[in-house]
Design an enzyme around this catalytic site. Structure first.
Site, PDB file in Angstrom:
ATOM      1  N   ARG A  76      17.597 -34.332  13.246  1.00  0.00           N
ATOM      2  CA  ARG A  76      16.763 -33.671  13.477  1.00  0.00           C
ATOM      3  C   ARG A  76      15.409 -33.969  12.909  1.00  0.00           C
ATOM      4  O   ARG A  76      14.865 -34.803  11.995  1.00  0.00           O
ATOM      5  CB  ARG A  76      16.903 -32.495  12.635  1.00  0.00           C
ATOM      6  CG  ARG A  76      15.969 -31.866  12.896  1.00  0.00           C
ATOM      7  CD  ARG A  76      16.740 -29.737  11.992  1.00  0.00           C
ATOM      8  NE  ARG A  76      17.471 -30.079  11.227  1.00  0.00           N
ATOM      9  CZ  ARG A  76      18.004 -29.515  10.407  1.00  0.00           C
ATOM     10  NH1 ARG A  76      17.837 -27.561  11.383  1.00  0.00           N
ATOM     11  NH2 ARG A  76      17.787 -29.368   9.171  1.00  0.00           N
ATOM     12  N   LYS A 117      21.511 -23.472  14.618  1.00  0.00           N
ATOM     13  CA  LYS A 117      21.563 -21.570  14.261  1.00  0.00           C
ATOM     14  C   LYS A 117      19.493 -22.061  14.901  1.00  0.00           C
ATOM     15  O   LYS A 117      18.734 -20.424  15.455  1.00  0.00           O
ATOM     16  CB  LYS A 117      21.631 -20.867  13.669  1.00  0.00           C
ATOM     17  CG  LYS A 117      22.914 -21.298  13.098  1.00  0.00           C
ATOM     18  CD  LYS A 117      23.308 -21.007  11.563  1.00  0.00           C
ATOM     19  CE  LYS A 117      22.610 -22.024   9.985  1.00  0.00           C
ATOM     20  NZ  LYS A 117      22.574 -23.420  10.504  1.00  0.00           N
ATOM     21  N   ARG A 133      12.805 -33.885   7.691  1.00  0.00           N
ATOM     22  CA  ARG A 133      12.995 -33.544   6.791  1.00  0.00           C
ATOM     23  C   ARG A 133      13.327 -33.566   5.690  1.00  0.00           C
ATOM     24  O   ARG A 133      14.958 -34.388   5.594  1.00  0.00           O
ATOM     25  CB  ARG A 133      13.563 -31.806   7.054  1.00  0.00           C
ATOM     26  CG  ARG A 133      13.151 -30.814   6.990  1.00  0.00           C
ATOM     27  CD  ARG A 133      13.960 -29.387   7.864  1.00  0.00           C
ATOM     28  NE  ARG A 133      15.141 -28.975   7.156  1.00  0.00           N
ATOM     29  CZ  ARG A 133      15.582 -28.083   7.740  1.00  0.00           C
ATOM     30  NH1 ARG A 133      15.757 -27.323   8.275  1.00  0.00           N
ATOM     31  NH2 ARG A 133      16.650 -27.843   6.540  1.00  0.00           N
ATOM     32  N   ARG A 167      24.810 -29.968   1.250  1.00  0.00           N
ATOM     33  CA  ARG A 167      24.593 -28.862   1.925  1.00  0.00           C
ATOM     34  C   ARG A 167      25.997 -28.687   2.528  1.00  0.00           C
ATOM     35  O   ARG A 167      26.491 -27.162   2.867  1.00  0.00           O
ATOM     36  CB  ARG A 167      23.412 -29.292   2.689  1.00  0.00           C
ATOM     37  CG  ARG A 167      22.035 -29.334   2.654  1.00  0.00           C
ATOM     38  CD  ARG A 167      21.107 -30.320   3.269  1.00  0.00           C
ATOM     39  NE  ARG A 167      21.141 -28.758   5.112  1.00  0.00           N
ATOM     40  CZ  ARG A 167      20.768 -29.447   5.358  1.00  0.00           C
ATOM     41  NH1 ARG A 167      20.352 -30.931   6.075  1.00  0.00           N
ATOM     42  NH2 ARG A 167      20.065 -28.523   6.607  1.00  0.00           N
TER      43      ARG A 167
END
Ligand code: ADP
Ligand code: ADP
Ligand code: ZN
Length: 213
Positions: free
Chosen positions: A126, A13, A160, A171
């Site tokens: 990521r 996204k 992160r 999550r």
């Protein structure tokens, strides 16, 4: 064209939103980015949000809706992308009221279809620039040498805290339980469009472009 981009964590996204902002001049509203910025600045909102987001849990609806309420007025002048909001059915219902109050309309709810077995590697790989927010992936889109940012030249490209396997699992569970039902919600409203989120980043972007044209 005003769109919602939704899908599981790691679907792409944020990556695709960056393209839409750059190439179509759309405005990007990401509740994840807003929460991270509030956490970084230790604002009262950030201190509250941190309790949930560091564990991979959703921030309560009342807090999240309040945050979007403040920002929605900024969306009046250009096409917008909602990324990461709504994430629950009550948030989607609140969004409808907020949009109506501001004489705004959501045209399409685009679901990025990405297989579950891909999400873990996308998320653990990521990396993000702490200075400008550019997103990288250690395998598919590596940052510059020594974890430097090829966009702003900074050297603070980091992982992160919620992109480690245990938090990612929470999550993904939160997504299945709370966010996946939005597919039915937007289908019933006649707004759901499904776009395949696999393949090269550019291929996904081409599909998205067709979906919004
Ligand atoms: P989301 O915002 O949906 O959580 P991101 O856009 O941050 O997802 O993407 C998650 C990770 O996957 C990032 O490291 C990103 O670079 C990578 N990624 C995104 N799209 C693709 C793609 N089509 N192919 C390979 N890697 C991708
Ligand atoms: P990703 O794109 O990787 O799924 P985000 O950056 O959108 O993650 O969100 C990071 C965290 O911020 C979430 O795990 C959650 O704690 C919080 N958050 C973001 N958006 C919302 C929302 N709409 N409702 C509740 N919590 C949210
Ligand atoms: Zn940067």
């Amino acid at each position: 064209m005003n769109i919602l981009l939704f899908g599981p964590p790691g679907a792409g996204k944020g990556t695709q939103s960056a393209f839409l902002v750059e190439k179509h001049g759309m405005v990007h509203l990401s509740t994840g980015d807003l929460f991270r910025s509030a956490i970084k600045n230790s604002t009262p909102l950030g201190l509250e949000a941190k309790k949930y987001s560091e564990k991979g849990q959703l921030v309560p609806d009342s807090i999240t809706i309040g945050l979007v309420e403040e920002k929605i007025k900024d969306l009046k002048k250009t096409s917008f992308i909602l990324d990461g909001f709504p994430r629950t059915v009550p948030q989607a219902e609140a969004l409808e009221t907020l949009l109506k109050t501001n004489q705004l309309k959501l045209d399409k709810a685009i679901f990025l279809v990405t297989p579950n077995d891909m999400l873990m590697s996308r998320l653990t790989g990521r990396r993000v620039c702490e200075d400008c927010g550019t997103t990288y992936h250690i395998e598919t889109m590596p940052p510059g040498p020594g974890n430097t940012c090829t966009n702003c030249g900074g050297n603070r490209v980091i992982q992160r805290k919620d992109d480690f396997p245990e938090v990612i699992r929470t999550r993904l569970e939160a997504y299945e339980k709370n966010t996946a039902p939005l597919k039915e919600y937007y289908k019933a409203k006649g707004k759901l469009v499904e776009v395949k989120g696999t393949g090269e980043v550019k291929e996904v972007y081409e599909r998205l472009k067709s979906a919004i044209s």
